[in-house]
Design a protein around this motif. Sequence first.
Motif, PDB file in Angstrom:
ATOM      1  N   ARG A  51       0.828  -1.201   0.000  1.00 11.74           N
ATOM      2  CA  ARG A  51       0.000   0.000   0.000  1.00 11.74           C
ATOM      3  C   ARG A  51       0.865   1.253   0.000  1.00 11.74           C
ATOM      4  NH1 ARG A  51      -2.307   1.020   5.567  1.00 11.74           N
ATOM      5  NH2 ARG A  51      -0.139   1.686   5.767  1.00 11.74           N
ATOM      6  N   ASP A  52       1.896   1.277   0.818  1.00  7.67           N
ATOM      7  CA  ASP A  52       2.739   2.465   0.888  1.00  7.67           C
ATOM      8  C   ASP A  52       3.543   2.659  -0.394  1.00  7.67           C
ATOM      9  OD1 ASP A  52       1.801   3.190   3.317  1.00  7.67           O
ATOM     10  OD2 ASP A  52       3.463   2.387   4.467  1.00  7.67           O
ATOM     11  N   LEU A  53       3.975   1.564  -1.009  1.00 11.21           N
ATOM     12  CA  LEU A  53       4.639   1.684  -2.299  1.00 11.21           C
ATOM     13  C   LEU A  53       3.680   2.237  -3.354  1.00 11.21           C
ATOM     14  CD1 LEU A  53       6.829  -1.550  -2.544  1.00 11.21           C
ATOM     15  CD2 LEU A  53       7.604   0.801  -2.238  1.00 11.21           C
ATOM     16  N   TYR A  54       2.424   1.837  -3.265  1.00  8.81           N
ATOM     17  CA  TYR A  54       1.424   2.364  -4.197  1.00  8.81           C
ATOM     18  C   TYR A  54       1.301   3.877  -4.047  1.00  8.81           C
ATOM     19  CZ  TYR A  54      -3.052   3.145  -6.498  1.00  8.81           C
ATOM     20  OH  TYR A  54      -4.043   3.613  -7.324  1.00  8.81           O
ATOM     21  N   HIS A  55       1.190   4.356  -2.825  1.00 12.85           N
ATOM     22  CA  HIS A  55       1.043   5.793  -2.612  1.00 12.85           C
ATOM     23  C   HIS A  55       2.273   6.548  -3.109  1.00 12.85           C
ATOM     24  CE1 HIS A  55      -2.769   5.931  -0.608  1.00 12.85           C
ATOM     25  NE2 HIS A  55      -2.404   5.064   0.320  1.00 12.85           N
ATOM     26  N   PHE A  56       3.434   5.991  -2.883  1.00 19.17           N
ATOM     27  CA  PHE A  56       4.672   6.651  -3.305  1.00 19.17           C
ATOM     28  C   PHE A  56       4.737   6.777  -4.819  1.00 19.17           C
ATOM     29  CE2 PHE A  56       9.202   5.834  -4.569  1.00 19.17           C
ATOM     30  CZ  PHE A  56       9.664   7.123  -4.336  1.00 19.17           C
ATOM     31  N   TRP A  57       4.533   5.668  -5.522  1.00 19.32           N
ATOM     32  CA  TRP A  57       4.684   5.684  -6.977  1.00 19.32           C
ATOM     33  C   TRP A  57       3.494   6.326  -7.686  1.00 19.32           C
ATOM     34  CZ3 TRP A  57       9.077   5.445  -9.219  1.00 19.32           C
ATOM     35  CH2 TRP A  57      10.140   4.768  -8.603  1.00 19.32           C
ATOM     36  N   SER A  58       2.332   6.416  -7.030  1.00 17.64           N
ATOM     37  CA  SER A  58       1.193   7.082  -7.671  1.00 17.64           C
ATOM     38  C   SER A  58       1.452   8.577  -7.836  1.00 17.64           C
ATOM     39  CB  SER A  58      -0.086   6.847  -6.869  1.00 17.64           C
ATOM     40  OG  SER A  58      -0.005   7.446  -5.586  1.00 17.64           O
ATOM     41  N   LYS A  59       2.201   9.178  -6.910  1.00 17.81           N
ATOM     42  CA  LYS A  59       2.546  10.592  -7.062  1.00 17.81           C
ATOM     43  C   LYS A  59       3.431  10.797  -8.285  1.00 17.81           C
ATOM     44  CE  LYS A  59       2.555  11.522  -2.077  1.00 17.81           C
ATOM     45  NZ  LYS A  59       3.396  11.968  -0.935  1.00 17.81           N
ATOM     46  N   ILE A  60       4.436   9.958  -8.423  1.00 18.85           N
ATOM     47  CA  ILE A  60       5.354  10.072  -9.566  1.00 18.85           C
ATOM     48  C   ILE A  60       4.607   9.795 -10.858  1.00 18.85           C
ATOM     49  CG2 ILE A  60       7.458   9.105 -10.584  1.00 18.85           C
ATOM     50  CD1 ILE A  60       8.320   8.468  -7.660  1.00 18.85           C
ATOM     51  N   PHE A  61       3.697   8.833 -10.824  1.00 21.10           N
ATOM     52  CA  PHE A  61       2.888   8.524 -11.996  1.00 21.10           C
ATOM     53  C   PHE A  61       2.067   9.732 -12.425  1.00 21.10           C
ATOM     54  CE2 PHE A  61      -1.332   7.437 -13.578  1.00 21.10           C
ATOM     55  CZ  PHE A  61      -1.029   6.700 -14.707  1.00 21.10           C
ATOM     56  N   ALA A  62       1.467  10.431 -11.461  1.00 20.86           N
ATOM     57  CA  ALA A  62       0.601  11.566 -11.788  1.00 20.86           C
ATOM     58  C   ALA A  62       1.377  12.683 -12.466  1.00 20.86           C
ATOM     59  CB  ALA A  62      -0.074  12.085 -10.522  1.00 20.86           C
ATOM     60  N   VAL A  63       2.550  13.004 -11.945  1.00 25.01           N
ATOM     61  CA  VAL A  63       3.373  14.055 -12.547  1.00 25.01           C
ATOM     62  C   VAL A  63       3.807  13.643 -13.948  1.00 25.01           C
ATOM     63  CG1 VAL A  63       5.489  15.397 -12.322  1.00 25.01           C
ATOM     64  CG2 VAL A  63       4.142  14.864 -10.285  1.00 25.01           C
TER      65      VAL A  63
END
Length: 479
Positions: A51-63
């Motif tokens: 879950r925490d990896l998801y939150h981390f990489w979702s930010k980078i994905f959005a940018v």
Amino acid sequence: MFGLEALDLARIQFAFTISFHIVFPAITIGLASYLAVLEGLWLKTSNTLYRDLYHFWSKIFAVNFGMGVVSGLVMAYQFGTNWSAFSDFAGAVTGPLLTYEVLTAFFLEAGFLGVMLFGWNRVGPGLHFFSTVMVAIGTLISTFWILASNSWMHTPQGYEIIDGRVIPVDWFAVVFNPSFPYRLAHMATAAFLATAFFVGASAAWHLLRGRDNPAIRKMLSMALWMALLVAPVQAFIGDLHGLNTLKYQPAKIAAIEGHWENVGDEPTPLILFGWPDMQREETRFKVEIPALGSLILTHSLDKQVPALKDFPPEDRANSTIVFWTFRVMVAMGLMMILTGLWGTWLRRGERLYTCRPFLHLAVWMGPSGIVAILAGWYTTEIGRQPWIVHGLMRTADASSGHSAAQLGFTLALFVVVYFVLFGAGIGYMLRLVRKGPKIDGGKETSEGGPGKPRTPARPLSAAEEGLEDGETDTLPERS
């Protein structure tokens, strides 16, 4: 401008803008699928690390997703501004294909992206996971239509030419043209590998700086499993793609190989290194292995590969460029395979996360996927020259006829704007990577999840957070 003609400047401008653009969709494709896997694993195992990896990489994905959309708009406009003759000639094929991409992939991504990024504590776990999967599927559908359009330009079929324009008569043949399946598989796999090495490099960077925790280790482990399993598959796909190119675009293969002429009935050698000289019609300083070219390219020792001198000079691609871009791509692919194998060997002694030479290699391999994609793209597109639609329309006949001064000015403007705008965006993405996944001594700070109290994964939330040691990286509470 620097003695270049208007056509040269138009081609350079398109190459420059697409070189920036192709980076972002490639990472978007890989990260979207990676996020779907992470959330699926979290729902299956209840391990909060995923879950925490998801939150981390979702930010980078959005940018990254945002920069991909912006850079893609420029590409669409260039067809009308710089290549209007091409649009007039082939627009009946390329226009609908790009429209299908918007109507299917882009609408699908846009429809579920908001739920994926901002709906973490507003919808149930099933709906949120479904949204992530839909975004991942959307990126692959987008790849499907873009590659269908581009592949048709390489191996056109399913058309008639009426009044000087291409008219589609069989859309199935147009979409599933001879090179499309190979190029689609090659590009999608390249995107997964580029993302894997990006993720792996970020993990190795943190490990080298002493930030050793389960989340970082999981990032590196997953990336290296991807490299081990997918890099050899990519080499196999590349071989199939090469055989297809030899059949439909033999002049491109001759340029890639720097092969000028066959000698009698002798099999074709493989030129490892050299300098193809287009004026002298020879490859200078070459180092070659007898018969290996025939073995690799025809899978036999009694067949010859077509040579550049088999084609008129005006139908030859610039071998000096594609000879080396192809070898850069292959070198990156071999390094990916070796990195995956070395990582597997280190797992046996439980030294994967502590072997500093390997971690340094993993960091340096971070951009290898992007370098391979760019080198492969240059090989494909420059190798198609002098045709913009192979066998139907030459690139020289496709431009809009702008002056060199106009194209030189806009090219210079693009260079300045792109380096400022996308340079800032890439810099911000790297800042997010520096922060690493949100974790507190290896223990998660809250339970939470879809439908439960927890701050949504806002892509720009890190902008107000510090990057230095000792500063908190806790997401702000939802108001």
